[in-house]
Design an enzyme around this catalytic site. Structure first.
Site, mmCIF file in Angstrom:
data_model
loop_
_atom_site.group_PDB
_atom_site.id
_atom_site.type_symbol
_atom_site.label_atom_id
_atom_site.label_comp_id
_atom_site.label_asym_id
_atom_site.label_seq_id
_atom_site.Cartn_x
_atom_site.Cartn_y
_atom_site.Cartn_z
ATOM 1 N N GLY A 37 2.219 -1.693 -1.757
ATOM 2 C CA GLY A 37 1.485 -2.677 -2.542
ATOM 3 C C GLY A 37 0.071 -2.197 -2.776
ATOM 4 N N CYS A 38 -0.848 -3.111 -2.842
ATOM 5 C CA CYS A 38 -2.255 -2.776 -3.096
ATOM 6 C C CYS A 38 -2.773 -1.823 -2.034
ATOM 7 C CB CYS A 38 -3.095 -4.050 -3.113
ATOM 8 S SG CYS A 38 -4.854 -3.734 -3.291
ATOM 9 N N PHE A 39 -3.366 -0.722 -2.463
ATOM 10 C CA PHE A 39 -3.833 0.263 -1.481
ATOM 11 C C PHE A 39 -4.980 -0.240 -0.620
ATOM 12 C CE2 PHE A 39 -5.426 2.733 -5.477
ATOM 13 C CZ PHE A 39 -6.449 1.826 -5.729
ATOM 14 N N TRP A 40 -5.733 -1.237 -1.059
ATOM 15 C CA TRP A 40 -6.804 -1.791 -0.220
ATOM 16 C C TRP A 40 -6.244 -2.283 1.110
ATOM 17 C CZ3 TRP A 40 -9.297 -5.588 -4.247
ATOM 18 C CH2 TRP A 40 -9.928 -4.853 -5.260
#
Length: 179
Positions: free
Chosen positions: A12-15
């Protein structure tokens, strides 16, 4: 001493994924980036269209004397939902797909065995859709994406999505947390 290795994970979101793995003992470097797409040097805006074929990923360098690939995969499968095809929560699109992008044949074999074990044990209520592919066409994300959670802990998305994943890691894998 074992030589440092590199594995790339898309959850998902790399953050969020970056925020978790920055806390893991034995991980020597975490970098947000894009991989396995068709475009050279993709921008975040281009990747977000879903047109480049890239996944948002984190590139992990790790010391196998301190943490095994299996332990990394165990963490990965606890902090994201590998049963959601091309999405994680409200983040929808092929760029948010679940993926393991290996850099050696041994990593491929270990990851393939791990995925088979999850399926055989019916670890999840739905089938795991995590893709297993060799790493290709990797590009680092823009500087403002690096260490995003660390630099922006009170940003809305970080508080709502990344912080709970970090908390889940800390609770589930306290023994693997950096001192």
């Amino acid at each position: 001493m074992a030589e440092e290795q590199t594995i790339v994970l898309g959850g998902g979101c790399f953050w969020c994924t970056e925020a978790v793995f920055k806390e893991v003992r034995g991980i020597t470097d975490v970098e947000s980036g894009y991989c396995n797409g068709q475009v050279e040097r993709p921008s975040y805006e281009a990747v977000c269209t879903g047109q480049t074929g890239h996944a948002e990923v984190v590139r992990l360098r790790f010391d196998p004397a301190q943490i095994s690939l299996r332990q990394i995969l165990e963490i990965f499968f606890v902090v994201h939902d590998p049963t959601q095809l091309n999405r994680q929560g409200n983040d929808v699109g092929t760029q948010y797909r679940s993926g393991i992008y290996f850099t050696t044949p041994a990593q491929e074999a270990e990851a393939r065995a791990f995925l088979a074990e999850l399926a055989a044990q019916k670890t999840f209520p739905r089938p795991v859709v995590t893709e297993l592919q060799p790493l290709s066409n990797y590009w680092p994300a823009e500087d403002y994406h690096q260490d995003f959670f660390e630099k922006n802990p009170y940003q809305g998305y970080c508080m709502a999505v990344a912080a709970p994943k970090v908390a889940k890691f800390r609770k589930t894998f306290a023994e693997l947390q950096r001192p």
